[in-house]
Scaffold this active site. Structure first.
Site: not given
Length: 537
Positions: A124, A205, A229
């Site tokens: 990420k 996210s 997330s």
């Protein structure tokens, strides 16, 4: 983080279930090359491959790490940047092939670092890498930022022999910018799509990691979670996601939200692969005090027991007016649990957490300001404080904030330091009550874990109105308490996946892995996406 639930209606409100909206978000476009049923044909040779499969291929000489890396790079070009255009990868690592070549050279010399040797991984874009890739949290304010060194977990990946293929898109600032945000959108990376139904949201996210690994753009991936997330995008993208106990993995070098709730974690297509990655990432870091008292296992794969549900007692969260799809999947899952030897009892954790209210959000506002200011103060970025980020966004509003604004950033900026009474009271309320509630249910019912649907089905992408409530979220209890949480594919409805969650007391990763693996092996609910253009395409 799944903020559409607690930013708008309170953290635990997501435990109340409402009716699911199932209308198609959009009509199929005429210019897509799809089959007659609206699906994209997919014959990628590494589809649904596992770490063990790839290791066998490299050991036999069928593939090299370089060849595998090249295949994934081509896959990203065909699926992510063209074709369905998932837009899940925000940046590729220019050194990926060099890393693969180095691992091939070591293998040829007889040196194998472990199960991740030569295996590509996507991470990420809020995780520092001291290389040619930026670390931006999806924000244009950090578009020029190159980290000075690897995050602790990135260093662990390199030491394990993994090939860092690139970075994935995310909800900007890990979805802590606005209460009207759209998950999977960032000003730097724009909107990521769900590979199962392209007009559906991949959830935030860690949306990019979820979409990419589900679509077989890489073998495994890493997300981060504050509240939902990892488990939420894993659920709606048909993946296994592990949110470990806070402190099992270091947060050093990860752009923060909350020092009390943040953690990185693996996202993969199988429990085994997620477990292998978890073991590679875990480690004690002197720079992260939360890791100093962690209970780390040397090898989490020892918990992969197909009979791991036998004799277990599992509490299933009572659902309020569940929709037909969720109810059917959960009842089928309960039947599997029972058939595998588990005893199931109904519990109501949500009722015990109602008094927390907005305490969690208050905690995050204070900790976000403190953590981001610390991170930016030593970063190579032009912005050095949260106040600078807010000013940058205002000065570049047409590009940085074309759909939703930054009221959450501004609210965080208005808060004081971590000695503030409001913060300390909220922290006590959020953490102590959530832990006490979980511990009480586990003890009083003699449970090994609490389980339930991870969240509702994927919602439509809506950049104008932002995310809407998908009816259910089961992430907050484990998030607020800092306890471990694993989600496993539970099935799908109208081609939309949903996960089954298992969570328990601190440092119970091993037992949760046992149960999750046994359920996975007995149910086999993971299916590859077909890139449908719309729900009824």
């Amino acid at each position: 983080m799944q903020r559409r639930n607690f930013l708008k209606t309170g953290s635990i409100a997501g435990l109340a279930l409402t009716t699911l909206v199932t209308a198609s978000c959009s009509q199929p476009s005429a210019d897509k090359k799809t089959a007659e049923n609206g699906e994209t044909a997919d014959d990628f040779e590494l589809n649904e491959t596992t770490i063990a499969d790839l290791q066998k291929k490299m050991q036999s000489g069928t593939y090299t790490s370089r060849a595998i890396t090249e295949l994934y790079l081509k896959r990203i070009d065909v699926i992510d940047k063209a074709g369905p255009k998932l837009n899940s990868v925000i940046e590729l690592n220019k050194s990926a092939l060099d890393m693969a070549d180095a691992m091939d050279k070591e293998r040829k010399a007889g040196k194998i670092r472990g199960p991740l040797h030569g295996i590509p991984v996507l991470i990420k874009d809020n995780i520092d890498t001291g290389d040619n890739m930026h670390t931006t949290a999806g924000s244009l304010a950090l578009a020029d930022h190159f980290a000075k060194q690897d995050a602790f977990i990135a260093h662990k990946l390199r030491a394990a022999g993994a090939v860092i293929l690139g970075k994935t898109n995310l909800s900007e600032w890990a979805n802590f910018r606005s209460t009207r945000s759209t998950s999977g959108w960032s000003s730097r990376g724009l909107q990521t799509k769900n590979p199962y139904v392209l007009d559906r949201n991949p959830s935030g996210s860690s949306a990019g990691t979820g979409s990419a690994i589900a679509a077989n753009l890489c073998a495994i991936g890493i997300g981060t979670e504050t509240d939902g997330s990892i488990v939420s995008p894993s659920s709606v993208n048909g993946l296994v996601g592990i949110k470990p106990t806070v402190g099992l993995l270091s947060r050093t070098g990860i752009i923060p939200i909350s020092k009390t709730q943040d953690t990185a974690g693996p996202m993969a297509r199988t429990v085994r692969d997620a477990t292998i990655l978890l073991g590679a990432l875990a480690g004690t870091d002197p720079k992260d005090s939360y890791t100093l008292n962690s209970k780390i296992e040397k090898d989490y794969t020892k918990f992969l027991d197909a009979g791991g549900l036998k004799g277990k007692r599992i509490g299933i969260e009572k659902l309020d007016k569940p929709n037909a799809g969720m109810q059917k999947l959960l009842q089928d899952a309960i039947a599997v649990l029972k058939k595998q030897g588990a005893e199931v009892v109904e519990v109501e954790l949500g009722k015990q957490l109602k008094e927390i209210g907005n305490a969690e959000f208050t905690v995050l506002l204070y900790e976000f300001k403190d953590g981001v200011n610390q991170y930016l103060s030593t970063a190579n970025a032009k912005v050095k404080t949260l106040e600078d980020v807010i000013a940058f966004n205002k000065a570049n509003e047409d590009k940085a904030m074309p759909f939703f604004k930054q009221e959450t950033l501004e609210l965080a900026q208005s808060k004081g330091d971590l000695n503030s009474k409001e913060y300390l009271d909220a922290l006590k309320k959020s953490t102590v009550i959530s832990r006490a509630a979980i511990d009480k249910i586990l003890k009083n019912n003699k449970l090994d874990a609490i389980a339930g649907p991870t969240n509702g089905f994927a919602v439509c992408i809506d950049l104008i109105n932002g995310d809407y409530d998908n009816g259910f979220s089961f992430s907050s209890p484990a998030a607020m308490s800092g306890y471990p949480h694993i989600t496993v594919p539970m099935g799908s409805w109208h081609d939309l996946p949903m996960g089954l969650s298992f969570f328990g007391a601190a440092w119970s990763e091993g037992e949760l892995i046992k149960m999750a693996y046994a359920y996975e092996q007995a149910s086999k609910k993971r299916i590859a996406p077909k890139f449908k253009e719309g729900l009824f395409a």
